[in-house]
Design a protein around this motif. Sequence first.
Motif, PDB file in Angstrom:
ATOM      1  N   TYR A  10       0.888  -1.316   0.072  1.00 41.24           N
ATOM      2  CA  TYR A  10       0.054   0.184   0.002  1.00 41.24           C
ATOM      3  C   TYR A  10       0.919   1.495   0.083  1.00 41.24           C
ATOM      4  O   TYR A  10       1.534   1.522   1.029  1.00 41.24           O
ATOM      5  CB  TYR A  10      -1.020  -0.033   1.400  1.00 41.24           C
ATOM      6  CG  TYR A  10      -2.060  -1.052   1.122  1.00 41.24           C
ATOM      7  CD1 TYR A  10      -3.225  -0.624   0.669  1.00 41.24           C
ATOM      8  CD2 TYR A  10      -1.858  -2.565   1.242  1.00 41.24           C
ATOM      9  CE1 TYR A  10      -4.368  -1.600   0.621  1.00 41.24           C
ATOM     10  CE2 TYR A  10      -2.772  -3.365   1.401  1.00 41.24           C
ATOM     11  CZ  TYR A  10      -4.292  -2.794   0.966  1.00 41.24           C
ATOM     12  OH  TYR A  10      -5.078  -3.925   0.834  1.00 41.24           O
ATOM     13  N   VAL A  13      -2.808   5.496   1.415  1.00 43.10           N
ATOM     14  CA  VAL A  13      -4.255   5.500   1.780  1.00 43.10           C
ATOM     15  C   VAL A  13      -4.823   6.750   2.767  1.00 43.10           C
ATOM     16  O   VAL A  13      -4.038   6.956   3.687  1.00 43.10           O
ATOM     17  CB  VAL A  13      -4.315   4.267   3.068  1.00 43.10           C
ATOM     18  CG1 VAL A  13      -5.705   4.065   3.357  1.00 43.10           C
ATOM     19  CG2 VAL A  13      -3.874   2.905   2.066  1.00 43.10           C
ATOM     20  N   LEU A  19      -9.600   0.743   4.909  1.00 39.57           N
ATOM     21  CA  LEU A  19      -9.118  -0.514   4.867  1.00 39.57           C
ATOM     22  C   LEU A  19     -10.212  -1.460   5.570  1.00 39.57           C
ATOM     23  O   LEU A  19     -10.021  -2.454   5.411  1.00 39.57           O
ATOM     24  CB  LEU A  19      -7.638  -0.501   5.525  1.00 39.57           C
ATOM     25  CG  LEU A  19      -6.594   0.219   4.720  1.00 39.57           C
ATOM     26  CD1 LEU A  19      -5.453   0.208   5.565  1.00 39.57           C
ATOM     27  CD2 LEU A  19      -6.506  -0.600   3.429  1.00 39.57           C
ATOM     28  N   TYR A  22     -12.838  -2.564   3.326  1.00 43.39           N
ATOM     29  CA  TYR A  22     -12.365  -3.434   2.216  1.00 43.39           C
ATOM     30  C   TYR A  22     -12.190  -4.679   2.937  1.00 43.39           C
ATOM     31  O   TYR A  22     -12.426  -5.913   2.475  1.00 43.39           O
ATOM     32  CB  TYR A  22     -10.793  -2.707   1.831  1.00 43.39           C
ATOM     33  CG  TYR A  22     -10.100  -3.744   1.089  1.00 43.39           C
ATOM     34  CD1 TYR A  22     -10.310  -4.082  -0.098  1.00 43.39           C
ATOM     35  CD2 TYR A  22      -8.818  -4.459   1.853  1.00 43.39           C
ATOM     36  CE1 TYR A  22      -9.576  -5.050  -0.702  1.00 43.39           C
ATOM     37  CE2 TYR A  22      -8.296  -5.497   1.326  1.00 43.39           C
ATOM     38  CZ  TYR A  22      -8.599  -5.650  -0.127  1.00 43.39           C
ATOM     39  OH  TYR A  22      -7.692  -6.613  -0.663  1.00 43.39           O
ATOM     40  N   LEU A  82     -11.884   0.474  -1.725  1.00 41.77           N
ATOM     41  CA  LEU A  82     -10.652   1.111  -1.659  1.00 41.77           C
ATOM     42  C   LEU A  82     -10.282   2.666  -1.998  1.00 41.77           C
ATOM     43  O   LEU A  82      -9.459   3.497  -1.647  1.00 41.77           O
ATOM     44  CB  LEU A  82      -9.266   0.493  -2.019  1.00 41.77           C
ATOM     45  CG  LEU A  82      -9.194  -0.795  -1.268  1.00 41.77           C
ATOM     46  CD1 LEU A  82      -8.258  -1.663  -2.223  1.00 41.77           C
ATOM     47  CD2 LEU A  82      -8.680  -0.592  -0.059  1.00 41.77           C
ATOM     48  N   ALA A  85      -6.923   4.827  -2.617  1.00 34.55           N
ATOM     49  CA  ALA A  85      -5.749   4.221  -2.084  1.00 34.55           C
ATOM     50  C   ALA A  85      -4.818   3.798  -3.200  1.00 34.55           C
ATOM     51  O   ALA A  85      -5.334   3.123  -4.245  1.00 34.55           O
ATOM     52  CB  ALA A  85      -6.418   3.094  -1.296  1.00 34.55           C
TER      53      ALA A  85
END
Length: 95
Positions: A10, A13, A19, A22, A82, A85
């Motif tokens: 990642y 973010v 997260l 997700y 996401l 991200a």
Amino acid sequence: MAKGYWVTFYHSVKDPAVLTEYAKLATPVVQSHGGKFLSRGTAVKTYEAGIKERSVIVEFPSVQEAMAAYESPDYKKAIEVLGEAKRDVRILEGI
């Protein structure tokens, strides 16, 4: 048959809450394809490039299962959560 691995980095973010959302969608998909989370979090120590970013490693029974999980419609829904991200997902074959 060699195992398959998702390796995800990642890079950014903006909203960490995404997260959690997700994970609620992605975890059942991963598990339904035989996936098992091996590591999830920020590096304990970095070397060489020194990039300390969130990383995730998931083991699957095969590369085919790893690809099927990623390409599944339900996982595509998890990816949408996401939003902005930025990440890098790689599928590797075990040795």
